[in-house]
Design an enzyme around this catalytic site. Sequence first.
Site, mmCIF file in Angstrom:
data_model
loop_
_atom_site.group_PDB
_atom_site.id
_atom_site.type_symbol
_atom_site.label_atom_id
_atom_site.label_comp_id
_atom_site.label_asym_id
_atom_site.label_seq_id
_atom_site.Cartn_x
_atom_site.Cartn_y
_atom_site.Cartn_z
ATOM 1 N N GLU A 58 0.832 -1.205 0.000
ATOM 2 C CA GLU A 58 0.000 0.000 0.000
ATOM 3 C C GLU A 58 0.869 1.257 0.000
ATOM 4 O O GLU A 58 0.625 2.201 -0.761
ATOM 5 C CB GLU A 58 -0.913 0.020 1.231
ATOM 6 C CG GLU A 58 -1.854 -1.178 1.313
ATOM 7 C CD GLU A 58 -1.300 -2.289 2.180
ATOM 8 O OE1 GLU A 58 -2.071 -2.849 2.968
ATOM 9 O OE2 GLU A 58 -0.087 -2.592 2.053
ATOM 10 N N ARG A 212 18.726 -17.467 -12.625
ATOM 11 C CA ARG A 212 19.278 -16.849 -13.825
ATOM 12 C C ARG A 212 18.169 -16.511 -14.811
ATOM 13 O O ARG A 212 17.111 -17.143 -14.814
ATOM 14 C CB ARG A 212 20.313 -17.785 -14.464
ATOM 15 C CG ARG A 212 21.495 -18.070 -13.525
ATOM 16 C CD ARG A 212 22.595 -18.875 -14.168
ATOM 17 N NE ARG A 212 22.217 -20.262 -14.452
ATOM 18 C CZ ARG A 212 22.197 -21.235 -13.537
ATOM 19 N NH1 ARG A 212 22.476 -20.978 -12.272
ATOM 20 N NH2 ARG A 212 21.872 -22.459 -13.881
#
Length: 363
Positions: A58, A212
């Site tokens: 938020e 990766r």
Amino acid sequence: MSFTPAEQAAMTRALVLAATPGVPMVADTRRVGCVLLADDGSTVAEGHHRGPGTLHAEADALARAGEAARGTTAVVTLEPCNHTGRTGPCTDALVAAGVRRVVYAEPDANPVAAGGRARLESAGIEVEAGLMATAAEALAAVYRLAQREQRPFVTWKFATTLDGRSAAADGTSRWISSAAARRDTHRLRALCDTMLVGAGTVEVDDPLLTVRDDHDRPLEPARQPLRAVMGERDLDPAKRVFNADAETVHLRTRDPRRALAELFARDRQHVFLEGGPTLAAAFFQAGLVDEIVVYVAPLLLGAGRSAVADLGITTIAEAFRPEVTDVTVLDPSPADGAAGEQPNIRLTLRPATPARVHQQKEH
């Protein structure tokens, strides 16, 4: 409860944001996403939690919106927190920003952070709850188990041929799974905060154990899961698992429960178990596997290393029958450049409860 189509679309987006890869969580944090909507249903700003000590979803969205946050509807995957921890209360931030309405998926079960709805309503903000609650609860399954069991959630991943082999008779195993399956594995690695293997795997396979990208480049160290090696033997410090691509810890124990306790003490909540079949069997027999992900390749070897070690099952009546929760076909990409590469299948399964496992062993 009444939710607009824009709010439903925003919650779908908030759930995607919450599950952003490459953001390892730790034991007491949650994956949360937030979307701020204008009165016409358009998106004003988005935000998500990026780990301990960073802005909550938020606050992240509010910071991006600035003054435009006033009068918006905040659509959040979790009830806004109402306490001061590593950061301030999200409820106070929403009130101060002038948000008009808050829609959230599920209540916060943490008693320390609970009370957000009451705080917002006392400030005159309209609040509705329960939108896509089931999806949000599934996203929080890891966190909930870690808090309940006081240990990390364990996902056991392995790849296998059709005849249950993880390597050929000569030990070669690199291309058991397809390029698409290997990409998908890195996506799942990025959702965990710990990679775990045994010392034997490090000695024989010398894995990197990093996340990766599609070009086989590691993510930056700050976004990498912790690499954990389990076993009592000394290891060569030149092994790749000890390089600077990510943090590594050597857990000098052969006991799965003790290893998880050490990781939980380090604030870990989700272990991705990629060790060999012996280590995986030890976790399974201890009732410490919470999810199984299997990549099945359309290959037959007829001999070679078994993908799963002896589980102590001697008769079909004792067979382990996990519940299949997802079946996905992973098609090859034209960019893979592998002529004739065939689709692999990813199976996601929910194992029996630990009590059921122990009962099977006792019969």
